[in-house]
Write a protein that holds these residues in place. Sequence first.
Motif, short mmCIF file in Angstrom:
data_model
loop_
_atom_site.label_atom_id
_atom_site.label_comp_id
_atom_site.label_asym_id
_atom_site.label_seq_id
_atom_site.Cartn_x
_atom_site.Cartn_y
_atom_site.Cartn_z
N GLU A 145 -67.31 82.84 35.27
CA GLU A 145 -67.99 81.56 35.42
C GLU A 145 -69.31 81.54 34.65
O GLU A 145 -69.65 80.54 34.00
CB GLU A 145 -68.25 81.27 36.91
CG GLU A 145 -69.08 80.03 37.20
CD GLU A 145 -68.49 78.74 36.64
OE1 GLU A 145 -69.25 77.76 36.50
OE2 GLU A 145 -67.27 78.71 36.34
N LEU A 146 -70.04 82.63 34.70
CA LEU A 146 -71.30 82.71 33.95
C LEU A 146 -71.04 82.63 32.45
O LEU A 146 -71.75 81.94 31.71
CB LEU A 146 -72.04 84.00 34.29
CG LEU A 146 -72.71 84.04 35.67
CD1 LEU A 146 -73.14 85.47 36.02
CD2 LEU A 146 -73.92 83.11 35.71
N ARG A 147 -70.00 83.31 31.99
CA ARG A 147 -69.65 83.24 30.57
C ARG A 147 -69.26 81.81 30.18
O ARG A 147 -69.65 81.32 29.11
CB ARG A 147 -68.50 84.21 30.26
CG ARG A 147 -68.91 85.67 30.21
CD ARG A 147 -67.69 86.58 30.01
NE ARG A 147 -66.97 86.25 28.80
CZ ARG A 147 -67.29 86.71 27.58
NH1 ARG A 147 -68.33 87.52 27.44
NH2 ARG A 147 -66.59 86.37 26.52
N ARG A 148 -68.49 81.16 31.03
CA ARG A 148 -68.05 79.79 30.73
C ARG A 148 -69.25 78.86 30.57
O ARG A 148 -69.32 78.06 29.62
CB ARG A 148 -67.15 79.28 31.86
CG ARG A 148 -66.56 77.89 31.60
CD ARG A 148 -65.97 77.29 32.85
NE ARG A 148 -66.99 76.99 33.84
CZ ARG A 148 -67.79 75.92 33.78
NH1 ARG A 148 -67.68 75.05 32.78
NH2 ARG A 148 -68.70 75.71 34.72
N ALA A 192 -71.98 75.58 22.79
CA ALA A 192 -71.18 74.56 22.09
C ALA A 192 -71.90 73.22 22.07
O ALA A 192 -71.92 72.53 21.04
CB ALA A 192 -69.82 74.43 22.77
N GLU A 193 -72.51 72.85 23.19
CA GLU A 193 -73.24 71.57 23.27
C GLU A 193 -74.43 71.56 22.31
O GLU A 193 -74.69 70.58 21.62
CB GLU A 193 -73.71 71.32 24.70
CG GLU A 193 -72.60 71.02 25.69
CD GLU A 193 -72.08 69.60 25.57
OE1 GLU A 193 -72.72 68.79 24.88
OE2 GLU A 193 -71.03 69.31 26.17
N VAL A 218 -74.84 90.78 27.47
CA VAL A 218 -74.96 91.44 28.77
C VAL A 218 -73.69 91.24 29.58
O VAL A 218 -73.13 92.19 30.15
CB VAL A 218 -76.17 90.88 29.55
CG1 VAL A 218 -76.23 91.50 30.96
CG2 VAL A 218 -77.47 91.14 28.81
N LEU A 219 -73.21 90.01 29.62
CA LEU A 219 -72.02 89.69 30.42
C LEU A 219 -70.77 90.38 29.88
O LEU A 219 -69.89 90.78 30.65
CB LEU A 219 -71.82 88.18 30.46
CG LEU A 219 -72.84 87.41 31.30
CD1 LEU A 219 -72.74 85.91 31.04
CD2 LEU A 219 -72.65 87.70 32.79
#
Length: 240
Positions: A112-115, A122-123, A198-199
């Motif tokens: 979820e953090l990566r998403r 992207a934005e 990090v993730l």
Amino acid sequence: MATVDEIEVPVRLREKAYDKFKQHLLARELRAGQFVSQRELVKLTGLSLGAIRELIPRLEADGLLKTVPQRGLQIAHVDVNLIRDAFQYRLFLEREAVMLFATNATSETVAELRRRHKKIIAECESTEKRKKPLTPELMDWAEETDFSLHRSIVDALGNAIISEAYRINHMKIRLIRQQQTSFLDGRIVPAMKEHLAVLDAVGKRDVERAVDALTRHIRIAEDRALGRAAPDTERVNLVS
């Protein structure tokens, strides 16, 4: 003898006053080094003068405010010592915490953090291609996502005292950003990519790599705050 309710009411009021102060600080309605009077704080927060007077000792103890004789109350002043102290504290604490986070964070949390990070990148890149300025909503989202990762890392320690102390230090980091460098000016995408490094290490349960990536990220942030921006060759590539 006072009842439990009679004791809890002033405690809740003090917490409300503290939260109100933090909200205005984070909203940049109070600036680093700014002088304010008690009555100005009353007007700004909508709280009573008594609540403000009870709040001041706590803010002084947290290093967010100090009383200057003949001048009044001053929001924490940003200087080299504050920058070094705040980042040294952050580095010491987060390096320890990320070792546990890399071991215990669930795959769902990491995903979820990566998403969220990838969506922000992207934005931002889409906005840049259209030669449009970043919207306040996107900048706020990036700021919250930035803090959410670091907060998750520190909270992995499971220590409420440490987590609260970290949040106080984060307030100082926010003051430093306001005064010395703009997280929101060309820094969002590089910071998000550093977070992804990090993730990526956390997702692979590579503790040593996670510590190295986090250390590098915090060092870059400190260098920027001190006016020592990292060279382009130091930037982190987006991890797939």
